[in-house]
Write an enzyme that holds these catalytic residues in place. Sequence first.
Site, PDB file in Angstrom:
ATOM      1  N   ASP A 249      -9.581 -22.330  16.667  1.00 61.10           N
ATOM      2  CA  ASP A 249      -8.771 -21.498  17.563  1.00 61.10           C
ATOM      3  C   ASP A 249      -7.459 -21.091  16.898  1.00 61.10           C
ATOM      4  O   ASP A 249      -6.768 -21.923  16.311  1.00 61.10           O
ATOM      5  CB  ASP A 249      -8.426 -22.267  18.837  1.00 61.10           C
ATOM      6  CG  ASP A 249      -9.644 -22.797  19.580  1.00 61.10           C
ATOM      7  OD1 ASP A 249     -10.602 -23.223  18.915  1.00 61.10           O
ATOM      8  OD2 ASP A 249      -9.613 -22.814  20.812  1.00 61.10           O
ATOM      9  N   HIS A 251      -5.522 -18.501  18.858  1.00 62.12           N
ATOM     10  CA  HIS A 251      -4.828 -18.279  20.138  1.00 62.12           C
ATOM     11  C   HIS A 251      -3.528 -17.489  20.000  1.00 62.12           C
ATOM     12  O   HIS A 251      -2.471 -17.909  20.481  1.00 62.12           O
ATOM     13  CB  HIS A 251      -4.548 -19.619  20.820  1.00 62.12           C
ATOM     14  CG  HIS A 251      -5.654 -20.078  21.718  1.00 62.12           C
ATOM     15  ND1 HIS A 251      -6.126 -19.329  22.774  1.00 62.12           N
ATOM     16  CD2 HIS A 251      -6.391 -21.217  21.716  1.00 62.12           C
ATOM     17  CE1 HIS A 251      -7.096 -19.982  23.384  1.00 62.12           C
ATOM     18  NE2 HIS A 251      -7.288 -21.134  22.752  1.00 62.12           N
ATOM     19  N   ASP A 278     -11.688 -17.897  20.198  1.00 62.19           N
ATOM     20  CA  ASP A 278     -10.353 -18.036  20.791  1.00 62.19           C
ATOM     21  C   ASP A 278      -9.281 -17.481  19.861  1.00 62.19           C
ATOM     22  O   ASP A 278      -8.311 -18.151  19.507  1.00 62.19           O
ATOM     23  CB  ASP A 278     -10.066 -19.499  21.167  1.00 62.19           C
ATOM     24  CG  ASP A 278     -10.765 -19.910  22.462  1.00 62.19           C
ATOM     25  OD1 ASP A 278     -11.622 -19.150  22.940  1.00 62.19           O
ATOM     26  OD2 ASP A 278     -10.452 -20.983  22.989  1.00 62.19           O
ATOM     27  N   ASP A 281      -5.138 -14.853  23.687  1.00 63.76           N
ATOM     28  CA  ASP A 281      -4.637 -15.569  24.869  1.00 63.76           C
ATOM     29  C   ASP A 281      -3.665 -16.673  24.488  1.00 63.76           C
ATOM     30  O   ASP A 281      -3.706 -17.224  23.398  1.00 63.76           O
ATOM     31  CB  ASP A 281      -5.773 -16.171  25.706  1.00 63.76           C
ATOM     32  CG  ASP A 281      -6.415 -15.167  26.655  1.00 63.76           C
ATOM     33  OD1 ASP A 281      -5.782 -14.146  26.944  1.00 63.76           O
ATOM     34  OD2 ASP A 281      -7.562 -15.401  27.090  1.00 63.76           O
ATOM     35  N   ARG A 282      -2.790 -16.977  25.435  1.00 62.98           N
ATOM     36  CA  ARG A 282      -1.765 -18.020  25.343  1.00 62.98           C
ATOM     37  C   ARG A 282      -0.657 -17.639  24.354  1.00 62.98           C
ATOM     38  O   ARG A 282       0.466 -17.459  24.737  1.00 62.98           O
ATOM     39  CB  ARG A 282      -2.376 -19.386  25.023  1.00 62.98           C
ATOM     40  CG  ARG A 282      -3.250 -19.913  26.164  1.00 62.98           C
ATOM     41  CD  ARG A 282      -3.578 -21.378  25.987  1.00 62.98           C
ATOM     42  NE  ARG A 282      -4.353 -21.895  27.104  1.00 62.98           N
ATOM     43  CZ  ARG A 282      -3.852 -22.408  28.222  1.00 62.98           C
ATOM     44  NH1 ARG A 282      -2.545 -22.453  28.379  1.00 62.98           N
ATOM     45  NH2 ARG A 282      -4.624 -22.865  29.182  1.00 62.98           N
ATOM     46  N   ASN A 310     -14.594 -18.964  24.314  1.00 66.99           N
ATOM     47  CA  ASN A 310     -14.556 -18.777  25.764  1.00 66.99           C
ATOM     48  C   ASN A 310     -13.401 -17.882  26.204  1.00 66.99           C
ATOM     49  O   ASN A 310     -13.430 -17.326  27.310  1.00 66.99           O
ATOM     50  CB  ASN A 310     -14.471 -20.133  26.471  1.00 66.99           C
ATOM     51  CG  ASN A 310     -13.215 -20.903  26.144  1.00 66.99           C
ATOM     52  OD1 ASN A 310     -12.947 -21.210  24.987  1.00 66.99           O
ATOM     53  ND2 ASN A 310     -12.420 -21.235  27.157  1.00 66.99           N
ATOM     54  N   HIS A 311     -12.389 -17.712  25.348  1.00 69.30           N
ATOM     55  CA  HIS A 311     -11.273 -16.828  25.708  1.00 69.30           C
ATOM     56  C   HIS A 311     -11.512 -15.380  25.317  1.00 69.30           C
ATOM     57  O   HIS A 311     -10.652 -14.530  25.603  1.00 69.30           O
ATOM     58  CB  HIS A 311      -9.966 -17.345  25.108  1.00 69.30           C
ATOM     59  CG  HIS A 311      -9.302 -18.376  25.956  1.00 69.30           C
ATOM     60  ND1 HIS A 311      -8.343 -18.084  26.890  1.00 69.30           N
ATOM     61  CD2 HIS A 311      -9.497 -19.715  26.040  1.00 69.30           C
ATOM     62  CE1 HIS A 311      -7.952 -19.186  27.501  1.00 69.30           C
ATOM     63  NE2 HIS A 311      -8.638 -20.201  27.000  1.00 69.30           N
ATOM     64  N   HIS A 359     -18.428 -22.145  18.972  1.00 70.51           N
ATOM     65  CA  HIS A 359     -17.104 -22.467  19.508  1.00 70.51           C
ATOM     66  C   HIS A 359     -17.089 -23.738  20.343  1.00 70.51           C
ATOM     67  O   HIS A 359     -16.232 -24.604  20.161  1.00 70.51           O
ATOM     68  CB  HIS A 359     -16.579 -21.301  20.348  1.00 70.51           C
ATOM     69  CG  HIS A 359     -15.204 -21.535  20.880  1.00 70.51           C
ATOM     70  ND1 HIS A 359     -14.072 -21.492  20.082  1.00 70.51           N
ATOM     71  CD2 HIS A 359     -14.759 -21.870  22.123  1.00 70.51           C
ATOM     72  CE1 HIS A 359     -13.007 -21.763  20.812  1.00 70.51           C
ATOM     73  NE2 HIS A 359     -13.391 -21.998  22.050  1.00 70.51           N
ATOM     74  N   ARG A 407     -13.820 -30.125  31.826  1.00 65.20           N
ATOM     75  CA  ARG A 407     -13.193 -28.810  32.026  1.00 65.20           C
ATOM     76  C   ARG A 407     -13.573 -28.175  33.356  1.00 65.20           C
ATOM     77  O   ARG A 407     -12.920 -27.240  33.803  1.00 65.20           O
ATOM     78  CB  ARG A 407     -13.613 -27.849  30.907  1.00 65.20           C
ATOM     79  CG  ARG A 407     -13.128 -28.246  29.544  1.00 65.20           C
ATOM     80  CD  ARG A 407     -13.621 -27.250  28.501  1.00 65.20           C
ATOM     81  NE  ARG A 407     -13.311 -27.674  27.150  1.00 65.20           N
ATOM     82  CZ  ARG A 407     -12.201 -27.350  26.490  1.00 65.20           C
ATOM     83  NH1 ARG A 407     -11.288 -26.602  27.074  1.00 65.20           N
ATOM     84  NH2 ARG A 407     -11.997 -27.788  25.269  1.00 65.20           N
ATOM     85  N   HIS A 434     -12.397 -25.291  20.075  1.00 67.31           N
ATOM     86  CA  HIS A 434     -12.313 -25.383  21.537  1.00 67.31           C
ATOM     87  C   HIS A 434     -11.386 -26.470  22.058  1.00 67.31           C
ATOM     88  O   HIS A 434     -11.037 -26.445  23.234  1.00 67.31           O
ATOM     89  CB  HIS A 434     -13.730 -25.583  22.076  1.00 67.31           C
ATOM     90  CG  HIS A 434     -13.914 -25.352  23.544  1.00 67.31           C
ATOM     91  ND1 HIS A 434     -13.292 -24.343  24.245  1.00 67.31           N
ATOM     92  CD2 HIS A 434     -14.695 -26.014  24.455  1.00 67.31           C
ATOM     93  CE1 HIS A 434     -13.686 -24.380  25.497  1.00 67.31           C
ATOM     94  NE2 HIS A 434     -14.528 -25.388  25.665  1.00 67.31           N
TER      95      HIS A 434
END
Length: 504
Positions: A249, A251, A278, A281-282, A310-311, A359, A407, A434
């Site tokens: 990730d 991110h 990923d 995001d964030r 997943n993002h 991922h 999760r 992840h």
Amino acid sequence: MEDDNEVIEVPEAPPPPPPVDPAVLAEAEAAKDEANKNFKAKHFAAAIEGYSRAIELNPNNAIYYANRAAAHIKLENYGAAVVDAEKATEIDPKYIKGYYRRGDAHFALGKYKLAVKDLRTAAKVAPRDPDLRRKLSECEKEVKRLRFEEALAVPDSEAVSVLETLDLSIYDNIEESYTGPRMQGNAAEGYVLTLEFVTAMLEEFRQQRTIHKRFAFEIIRQAHALFRSLPSLVDVVIPDDKHFTVCGDVHGQFFDLLNIWKINGMPSTDNPYLFNGDFVDRGSFSCEVIFALLAFKLLYPDHLHLTRGNHESKSMNKVYGFDGEVKAKYNGTMVDCFRELFCGLPLAACLNGRVLVLHGGLFSQEGVTLEDIRRIDRFREPPEDGIMCDALWADPSPMPGRTPSKRGVGLSFGSDVTRRFLEANGLELIVRSHEVKEEGYEVEHEGRLITVFSAPNYCDQMGNKGAFVRFNGNDMVPHFTTFAAVPHPDVRPMAYANSYLMGM
């Protein structure tokens, strides 16, 4: 949909538990206090261990469960947070932090209706709490947005591709004031991506400038066409005398991405990479990250690989900042283009027939083969169950077998599941991402599974290292490099995210 006039009843308190030895209560409080220190120091895994110890000693204290729920939320273990928050409210129905925590976890999972219910219950107990009122307002907005989108939704069979119908001619007249990089070619004959353009683009991003919309859309369109030509499982051949790097990730941490390339070299035909989902995001430089990765993918299509996380999905991007960032830096049309692009990303890669990279992790059903992954119809938003969901969301567990996910999506799988999958498919190792790891990576399941995470000091608060894994083609033995976060411009993470998340 909840009735706006729904009457929310606060449950009755259960009968009081039997008394506990005062010495045991004191030991539980000491464990909680130590966990609180770890929480404040952002050692959330250690905090969870401390709260768990307190709960073992005194299982009837709502505060312990609510505090552990808060630590689970920090680690994005939203399913575990829901369970803990429910226990807190069961012990003390008037303890509003239990409803808060459950509402936060439900919101993070995109279960806005459930979050509204939790927050309304809390509001019955504390109607004047300003943070609670703000969260409830934000959550109700999301419920209304979903209702509006559902009313406008068309069946998938009738959906029109935004990228295929996009008229880029409206961006062809590039303003004289634009001083950024330009692609070779023109609108009539087509644009060509070059290393010179990509190098100049990275420098623009360093200076917190954007590239022209015409070139940004061109990158997306060309990358989408390339992804559409790829299988859901990509086979990668690494010659004996070559190496290959896998990153986890990122991110939206663009300046840490540049640091990876500073440490390990820029992507090229002689320095291939795989980035394992990923990307966005964030972090608040997600546009810069995704354009950098897509550009190198176009330059070196056989030597820069991208797998979906997943993002890379509509539901995540709406909440965790990517949509807002794209709208702020470019426009709303580009948001729709990215949604189509992300649905084209491959789900996994197999390195030299020996190492599977994806991922999330393995699958809720036994007997899944590499051919099953190849046959997935991935051109859609991630489903809530099945092979595609698990590939994006699953996590390894120290417990054997398959257990519910911490999760709240996907599953947790044990080392026995990993061993059987590898043996059945003639593989030696799984590399997944992840999850934040304090050292940037972790080797689990008797050495058969590696987690690699490449966003150091995640969200400017976790204090973790980042890492990448390098393989040599002749032996495919993993070699790890860890690195710390580097400075970035004064733009906080989640700057474009839903404001509800600021209080989590």
